[in-house]
Structure formats: structure tokens, C-alpha cells
Design a protein around this motif. Structure first.
Motif, PDB file in Angstrom:
ATOM      1  N   THR A  35       0.838  -1.211   0.000  1.00  0.00           N
ATOM      2  CA  THR A  35       0.000   0.000   0.000  1.00  0.00           C
ATOM      3  C   THR A  35       0.865   1.251   0.000  1.00  0.00           C
ATOM      4  O   THR A  35       0.586   2.218  -0.719  1.00  0.00           O
ATOM      5  CB  THR A  35      -0.928   0.002   1.229  1.00  0.00           C
ATOM      6  OG1 THR A  35      -1.763  -1.164   1.194  1.00  0.00           O
ATOM      7  CG2 THR A  35      -1.812   1.242   1.235  1.00  0.00           C
ATOM      8  N   ARG A  36       1.936   1.218   0.802  1.00  0.00           N
ATOM      9  CA  ARG A  36       2.852   2.367   0.863  1.00  0.00           C
ATOM     10  C   ARG A  36       3.558   2.568  -0.478  1.00  0.00           C
ATOM     11  O   ARG A  36       3.714   3.706  -0.938  1.00  0.00           O
ATOM     12  CB  ARG A  36       3.879   2.150   1.972  1.00  0.00           C
ATOM     13  CG  ARG A  36       4.817   3.337   2.192  1.00  0.00           C
ATOM     14  CD  ARG A  36       5.653   3.155   3.441  1.00  0.00           C
ATOM     15  NE  ARG A  36       6.496   1.971   3.372  1.00  0.00           N
ATOM     16  CZ  ARG A  36       6.319   0.880   4.102  1.00  0.00           C
ATOM     17  NH1 ARG A  36       5.308   0.811   4.957  1.00  0.00           N
ATOM     18  NH2 ARG A  36       7.135  -0.162   3.993  1.00  0.00           N
ATOM     19  N   ASP A  37       3.969   1.466  -1.117  1.00  0.00           N
ATOM     20  CA  ASP A  37       4.628   1.568  -2.425  1.00  0.00           C
ATOM     21  C   ASP A  37       3.688   2.159  -3.474  1.00  0.00           C
ATOM     22  O   ASP A  37       4.109   2.967  -4.320  1.00  0.00           O
ATOM     23  CB  ASP A  37       5.115   0.187  -2.888  1.00  0.00           C
ATOM     24  CG  ASP A  37       6.291  -0.315  -2.075  1.00  0.00           C
ATOM     25  OD1 ASP A  37       6.908   0.498  -1.362  1.00  0.00           O
ATOM     26  OD2 ASP A  37       6.593  -1.525  -2.133  1.00  0.00           O
ATOM     27  N   ILE A  38       2.412   1.767  -3.414  1.00  0.00           N
ATOM     28  CA  ILE A  38       1.424   2.305  -4.358  1.00  0.00           C
ATOM     29  C   ILE A  38       1.260   3.809  -4.143  1.00  0.00           C
ATOM     30  O   ILE A  38       1.261   4.597  -5.095  1.00  0.00           O
ATOM     31  CB  ILE A  38       0.068   1.586  -4.192  1.00  0.00           C
ATOM     32  CG1 ILE A  38       0.164   0.153  -4.725  1.00  0.00           C
ATOM     33  CG2 ILE A  38      -1.045   2.340  -4.934  1.00  0.00           C
ATOM     34  CD1 ILE A  38      -1.072  -0.685  -4.443  1.00  0.00           C
ATOM     35  N   GLU A  42       2.291   6.642  -6.868  1.00  0.00           N
ATOM     36  CA  GLU A  42       1.262   7.565  -7.355  1.00  0.00           C
ATOM     37  C   GLU A  42       1.677   9.011  -7.101  1.00  0.00           C
ATOM     38  O   GLU A  42       1.506   9.874  -7.966  1.00  0.00           O
ATOM     39  CB  GLU A  42      -0.077   7.273  -6.670  1.00  0.00           C
ATOM     40  CG  GLU A  42      -0.783   6.039  -7.198  1.00  0.00           C
ATOM     41  CD  GLU A  42      -2.149   5.839  -6.558  1.00  0.00           C
ATOM     42  OE1 GLU A  42      -2.305   6.222  -5.376  1.00  0.00           O
ATOM     43  OE2 GLU A  42      -3.045   5.307  -7.223  1.00  0.00           O
ATOM     44  N   ARG A  43       2.213   9.263  -5.907  1.00  0.00           N
ATOM     45  CA  ARG A  43       2.647  10.620  -5.567  1.00  0.00           C
ATOM     46  C   ARG A  43       3.771  11.068  -6.498  1.00  0.00           C
ATOM     47  O   ARG A  43       3.774  12.206  -6.993  1.00  0.00           O
ATOM     48  CB  ARG A  43       3.114  10.665  -4.113  1.00  0.00           C
ATOM     49  CG  ARG A  43       3.428  12.074  -3.608  1.00  0.00           C
ATOM     50  CD  ARG A  43       3.901  12.066  -2.165  1.00  0.00           C
ATOM     51  NE  ARG A  43       2.940  11.452  -1.283  1.00  0.00           N
ATOM     52  CZ  ARG A  43       3.099  10.263  -0.694  1.00  0.00           C
ATOM     53  NH1 ARG A  43       4.211   9.573  -0.888  1.00  0.00           N
ATOM     54  NH2 ARG A  43       2.177   9.771   0.098  1.00  0.00           N
ATOM     55  N   SER A  44       4.719  10.186  -6.738  1.00  0.00           N
ATOM     56  CA  SER A  44       5.852  10.516  -7.604  1.00  0.00           C
ATOM     57  C   SER A  44       5.398  10.791  -9.036  1.00  0.00           C
ATOM     58  O   SER A  44       5.838  11.759  -9.665  1.00  0.00           O
ATOM     59  CB  SER A  44       6.867   9.371  -7.583  1.00  0.00           C
ATOM     60  OG  SER A  44       7.934   9.623  -8.472  1.00  0.00           O
ATOM     61  N   GLN A 156      -0.320  -1.430 -11.770  1.00  0.00           N
ATOM     62  CA  GLN A 156      -1.146  -2.633 -11.799  1.00  0.00           C
ATOM     63  C   GLN A 156      -0.519  -3.819 -11.084  1.00  0.00           C
ATOM     64  O   GLN A 156      -1.203  -4.513 -10.316  1.00  0.00           O
ATOM     65  CB  GLN A 156      -1.497  -3.001 -13.248  1.00  0.00           C
ATOM     66  CG  GLN A 156      -2.645  -3.994 -13.355  1.00  0.00           C
ATOM     67  CD  GLN A 156      -3.902  -3.468 -12.690  1.00  0.00           C
ATOM     68  OE1 GLN A 156      -4.337  -2.348 -12.931  1.00  0.00           O
ATOM     69  NE2 GLN A 156      -4.490  -4.276 -11.812  1.00  0.00           N
ATOM     70  N   PRO A 157       0.784  -4.088 -11.281  1.00  0.00           N
ATOM     71  CA  PRO A 157       1.383  -5.218 -10.549  1.00  0.00           C
ATOM     72  C   PRO A 157       1.289  -5.041  -9.034  1.00  0.00           C
ATOM     73  O   PRO A 157       1.007  -5.997  -8.309  1.00  0.00           O
ATOM     74  CB  PRO A 157       2.844  -5.204 -11.019  1.00  0.00           C
ATOM     75  CG  PRO A 157       2.805  -4.550 -12.358  1.00  0.00           C
ATOM     76  CD  PRO A 157       1.737  -3.511 -12.244  1.00  0.00           C
ATOM     77  N   LEU A 158       1.513  -3.818  -8.551  1.00  0.00           N
ATOM     78  CA  LEU A 158       1.416  -3.564  -7.117  1.00  0.00           C
ATOM     79  C   LEU A 158      -0.030  -3.685  -6.634  1.00  0.00           C
ATOM     80  O   LEU A 158      -0.283  -4.197  -5.537  1.00  0.00           O
ATOM     81  CB  LEU A 158       1.951  -2.167  -6.797  1.00  0.00           C
ATOM     82  CG  LEU A 158       3.471  -1.996  -6.823  1.00  0.00           C
ATOM     83  CD1 LEU A 158       3.846  -0.528  -6.633  1.00  0.00           C
ATOM     84  CD2 LEU A 158       4.123  -2.844  -5.741  1.00  0.00           C
ATOM     85  N   LYS A 159      -0.969  -3.221  -7.446  1.00  0.00           N
ATOM     86  CA  LYS A 159      -2.379  -3.329  -7.063  1.00  0.00           C
ATOM     87  C   LYS A 159      -2.831  -4.794  -7.057  1.00  0.00           C
ATOM     88  O   LYS A 159      -3.634  -5.195  -6.200  1.00  0.00           O
ATOM     89  CB  LYS A 159      -3.244  -2.501  -8.015  1.00  0.00           C
ATOM     90  CG  LYS A 159      -3.082  -1.002  -7.819  1.00  0.00           C
ATOM     91  CD  LYS A 159      -4.032  -0.215  -8.711  1.00  0.00           C
ATOM     92  CE  LYS A 159      -3.931   1.280  -8.430  1.00  0.00           C
ATOM     93  NZ  LYS A 159      -4.836   2.075  -9.279  1.00  0.00           N
TER      94      LYS A 159
END
Length: 205
Positions: A35-38, A42-44, A156-159
Motif C-alpha cells: 500500500t505504501r509503495d502504491i 502515485e505521488r511521484s 497494476q502489478p502492485l495493485k
């Protein structure tokens, strides 16, 4: 017999609960990280999108400023081309640059000539600026579409991982609940079996 079965069942159920709880802690840790990586990605990506849009806006603003500044030079050139002498144009330019009222210095048909030329060039400038605004909107729309596709590709892979971990977490919660129920059932079985092992005294001699 019930005591032994209950004790063994309680031992195995307790072990199963601890194993599931350990796995749950690992899954929860992975889920938080995913979740943190997503969120970070997204922020970046959003910041990069804003940076590109800002760069486009700055470029257009600089171009418009340059066009507005050059319009005055175009007016002087048009006045010379329209028949006003270069010396007269230089005189009017000097008045303007020194902060004087150049309009008050216009004589005869000079005011009409100046006004007509200024209106024509202002209209051209407005058309050019509108075209640039339209081009900027199209460019920003293209940036948004490209970043939307890129975000989907990268996220998508992270989600998918996050969704799989959520499913595993839900499954583990159910398994832990069942294992705890088994533990309590075996504990009761052990307790009941222990009672049966106690000699029954009738009190008769």
C-alpha cells in the motif's frame, strides 16, 4: 481417552493458531508495504505530471511575453513601412522609452495611423495567443492521457499484489477463527476427560 485426545488436539490446534498468526503478521507487513509503495509511486508520478505541465505553462508564458514585447517593435516597423519617417519614429520611440506621453506627441494623421496599426497587430497577437492556449490544452490533455496509461502500467502489478494479500488476509482471519474454535473445543474435551480420571468416592466403608 478423552483426556489424551483433548490434550493432543489442544496442542496441535494451539500450534496451528500460532502458525496462522505468524503468517498473518507477515501478510499484514507485506500489505502495508504494498500500500505504501502504491501511494509513493502515485505521488511521484503525479508530481512528475505536474512538473511537465508547469514547464509547458512556463514555456507558453515566456513565449507570450516575448510576443507582447516584440509587438511594439512591429508597430514601429509598420509605421516606417506606412510612410512615417524613420527619424519621426525614432523620436516617438525615445519619448515612450523615457516615460513621456508618446500619444500626446502624435500629430495629424499619425494618431490614426498608429491606432490602426496597433489594432491590427493586437488582433494578430490575440489570435496567436489563443492558438497557443489551445495548443497548450491539447498538450496537457496528451500528458494526462500518457501518464494515465503509464500509471496503470506501473501500478497494476502492485495493485494485483495488494489485492492478493487482502484475499490471503481475509482467508487467514477465517482460518485463525476456526483454529481457535478447535483449540477451545479440545480444551473442553481435555477438561472433561480430566474429570473422568478422578476416582469417584461414594463415602461407604
Amino acid at each position: 481417552m478423552g483426556f489424551l485426545l483433548g490434550a493432543y488436539g489442544k496442542l496441535m490446534a494451539g500450534k496451528r493458531v500460532r502458525q496462522l498468526q505468524a503468517r498473518m503478521m507477515s501478510v499484514q507487513s507485506q500489505l502495508r508495504r504494498a500500500t505504501r509503495d502504491i501511494e509513493n509511486m502515485e505521488r511521484s508520478l503525479n508530481q512528475e505530471e505536474k512538473r511537465i505541465k508547469y514547464a509547458n505553462q512556463s514555456w507558453m508564458s515566456n513565449m507570450m511575453f516575448g510576443m507582447s514585447a516584440s509587438m511594439q517593435n512591429s508597430i514601429w516597423d509598420a509605421l516606417v513601412a506606412g510612410g512615417m519617417g524613420q527619424d519621426r519614429v525614432a523620436q516617438l520611440k525615445q519619448i515612450q522609452q523615457s516615460g513621456g506621453n508618446m500619444y500626446a506627441a502624435l500629430e495629424g494623421n499619425e494618431a490614426t495611423m498608429f491606432t490602426n496599426i496597433q489594432q491590427q497587430l493586437t488582433t494578430q497577437l490575440q489570435y496567436q495567443q489563443q492558438a497557443m492556449q489551445s495548443a497548450l490544452m491539447q498538450q496537457n490533455s496528451m500528458v494526462e492521457n500518457n501518464f494515465e496509461a503509464y500509471k496503470e502500467l506501473q501500478l497494476q502489478p502492485l495493485k494485483d499484489l495488494e489485492e492478493d494479500l487482502h484475499l490471503e488476509k481475509d482467508s487467514l482471519e477465517t482460518q485463525i477463527q476456526l483454529a481457535q474454535q478447535d483449540y477451545e473445543a479440545c480444551k473442553e474435551m481435555e477438561k472433561a476427560g480430566a474429570k473422568n480420571l478422578v476416582p469417584q468416592y461414594t463415602g461407604q466403608g
